[in-house]
Design an enzyme around this catalytic site. Structure first.
Site, short mmCIF file in Angstrom:
data_model
loop_
_atom_site.label_atom_id
_atom_site.label_comp_id
_atom_site.label_asym_id
_atom_site.label_seq_id
_atom_site.Cartn_x
_atom_site.Cartn_y
_atom_site.Cartn_z
CE LYS A 37 -0.21 -0.32 5.09
NZ LYS A 37 -1.16 -0.69 6.28
NE ARG A 135 -6.46 0.51 11.29
CZ ARG A 135 -5.30 0.40 10.80
NH1 ARG A 135 -4.47 1.27 10.88
NH2 ARG A 135 -4.86 -0.83 10.09
CG HIS A 165 -3.72 -4.36 12.16
ND1 HIS A 165 -2.57 -4.96 11.42
CD2 HIS A 165 -3.43 -3.04 12.40
CE1 HIS A 165 -1.54 -3.87 11.38
NE2 HIS A 165 -2.27 -2.45 11.84
NE ARG A 221 -2.45 -8.12 7.93
CZ ARG A 221 -3.23 -8.48 9.15
NH1 ARG A 221 -3.79 -9.67 9.22
NH2 ARG A 221 -3.10 -7.59 10.40
CE1 TYR A 265 11.52 32.14 -0.40
CE2 TYR A 265 11.72 29.77 -0.28
CZ TYR A 265 11.33 31.11 -0.96
OH TYR A 265 11.02 30.89 -2.28
CB CYS A 311 13.21 26.55 -0.48
SG CYS A 311 14.61 27.49 0.20
CG MET A 312 8.07 23.30 -3.04
SD MET A 312 7.01 23.79 -4.39
CE MET A 312 5.94 24.86 -3.37
CG ASP A 313 11.21 23.16 -5.69
OD1 ASP A 313 10.32 22.37 -5.66
OD2 ASP A 313 10.88 24.34 -6.23
C1 PLP Z 1 -0.09 -1.83 6.91
C2 PLP Z 1 -0.72 -2.89 7.34
C3 PLP Z 1 0.05 -4.04 7.51
C4 PLP Z 1 1.63 -4.16 7.44
O1 PLP Z 1 1.97 -3.43 8.86
P1 PLP Z 1 3.70 -3.20 8.97
O2 PLP Z 1 3.75 -2.88 10.36
O3 PLP Z 1 4.09 -2.21 8.01
O4 PLP Z 1 4.16 -4.69 8.75
C5 PLP Z 1 -0.49 -5.27 8.12
N1 PLP Z 1 -1.86 -5.26 8.32
C6 PLP Z 1 -2.68 -4.23 7.86
C7 PLP Z 1 -4.29 -4.30 8.17
C8 PLP Z 1 -2.24 -3.00 7.79
O5 PLP Z 1 -3.00 -1.94 7.58
#
Ligand code: PLP
Length: 372
Positions: A37, A135, A165, A221, A265, A311-313
């Site tokens: 992601k 969550r 999670h 995961r 700046y 700065c920005m760049d």
């Molecule tokens: C982002 C996410 C992960 C990965 O977590 P890490 O701490 O980066 O390994 C696993 N499960 C869910 C639901 C997540 O949103």
């Protein structure tokens, strides 16, 4: 790899991605979902996904349906789970592309089932329960069991997975993870007693997958440590993991300024004596943070401070300790140069945040150059 023409770029070591997947497969003994992601935590989603699958990952995890559809458009055929919420109106698109959706409440589950009815095949879903993250997901053992049974009874859905999670897996000394794990296991046990449970159970992010063997279930995961980064200071990625990302820029100007000269700046920095001040081609539009007086970089193997407002760049750097520096020199913002090293973890500490936010904040205009 020729980076001569770039002024600011990321080097992404795909060999390190493959290594980190292999290490996780070895440590956990379980299949691995590469969590890609957020443009693979800023690293570049397509190349990282390809390397992760080459390394042995069997799933890709994303937060949004748009990310999943983009992977399918790019030709990825591996299993994909959307970990976050998806609007029911996207169920047709998900089913057509064999994308698996998370479902985190009964009403949404019913809407998905209705949307999937008449598509020819049920929509594959993984049910999300909330064991303490507060969550997404259904809370409480009884409600969770009822939720799973409701989903199981909907003909439009194939409830392939059940997941949760952790809130504190990166703090191994706390007992929160053990509590969450026992709540998850209780729901699994109650479902088993009722005669059915989803075939695939998963709960572990990187920290849990590495530090909590009982949390591994059927799938790990792997997010942050896919990139060789530490879940936290207390739960570092093992030594065998390799950092994937380096962030580089160039010196694009060098001038000697007189004493007392304001720089950048707001003139928030003034030279003390005569000072050699360089300009770097990096700024907050690339992901550098506009924090005064904390940033540093590596020039010719030496750590030198950035001075004045970012700065920005562009931003300015004090070069008195590097008399041999020249326009065009490669400068390291994250990574190694000579014996010196700056990590995403270092920047997280300096910026009052975490490594995750540092790499996710590297913006789209910075070219990703893939090596390894
Ligand atoms: C982002 C996410 C992960 C990965 O977590 P890490 O701490 O980066 O390994 C696993 N499960 C869910 C639901 C997540 O949103």
């Amino acid at each position: 790899m020729n980076t001569d023409h770039y002024t600011t770029w990321l080097e992404i070591d795909l060999g390190a991605v493959r290594n980190n997947i292999r290490q996780t497969l070895e440590i956990s003994g379980r299949p691995v979902m590469a969590v890609v992601k957020g443009n693979a935590y800023g690293h570049g989603v397509e190349a990282v996904s390809r390397a992760a699958l080459e390394g042995g990952a069997t799933w890709l995890g994303v937060a949004r349906i748009e990310e999943a559809l983009a992977l399918r458009d790019a030709g990825f055929t591996a299993r994909i789970l959307v970990l976050g919420y998806t609007q029911p109106g996207m169920v047709r698109a998900a089913a057509a592309q064999d994308i698996t959706l998370a479902v985190a409440d009964p009403g949404t589950g019913e809407q998905y089932a209705a949307a999937a009815a008449g598509l020819g095949a049920p929509l594959r879903v993984h049910a999300k329960i909330d064991t303490g993250m507060s969550r997404l997901g259904v809370r409480g053992e009884e409600d969770s069991v009822a939720f799973l049974q409701l989903l199981h009874g909907l003909s439009g859905l194939d409830v392939e997975g059940l997941f949760t999670h952790y809130a504190c897996a990166d703090q191994p000394e706390r007992d929160v993870t053990a509590q969450q794990l026992s709540r998850f296991s209780a729901v699994v046990a109650a479902l088993e007693a009722s005669g059915w449970r989803p075939p695939l159970l998963h709960s572990a992010n990187s920290a849990a997958g590495i530090y909590f063997p009982q949390a591994r279930f059927d799938l790990v995961r792997l997010g942050i440590s896919l990139y060789g980064l530490d879940p936290s200071a207390e739960a570092p990625a093992p030594q065998s993991f390799q950092k994937v990302l380096s962030w580089k820029t160039r010196l694009v100007s060098i001038k000697t300024l007189p004493p007392g000269q304001g720089v950048s700046y707001g003139h928030r920095y003034h030279t003390q004596g005569e000072e050699r001040i360089g300009v770097l081609a990096v700024g907050y539009a690339d992901g550098m943070r506009r924090v005064l007086g904390v940033n540093a970089c590596l020039v010719r193997g030496r750590r030198v401070p950035m001075v004045g407002t970012i700065c920005m760049d562009q931003c300015m750097v004090a070069l008195d300790s590097v008399p041999d520096a020249q326009i065009g020199d490669e400068v390291v913002l994250i990574g190694r140069q000579g014996d010196e090293r700056i990590t995403a973890e270092d920047l997280g500490r300096l910026w009052g945040t975490i490594n995750y936010e540092v790499t996710c904040g590297l913006t789209a205009r910075v070219p990703r150059v893939y090596i390894g």
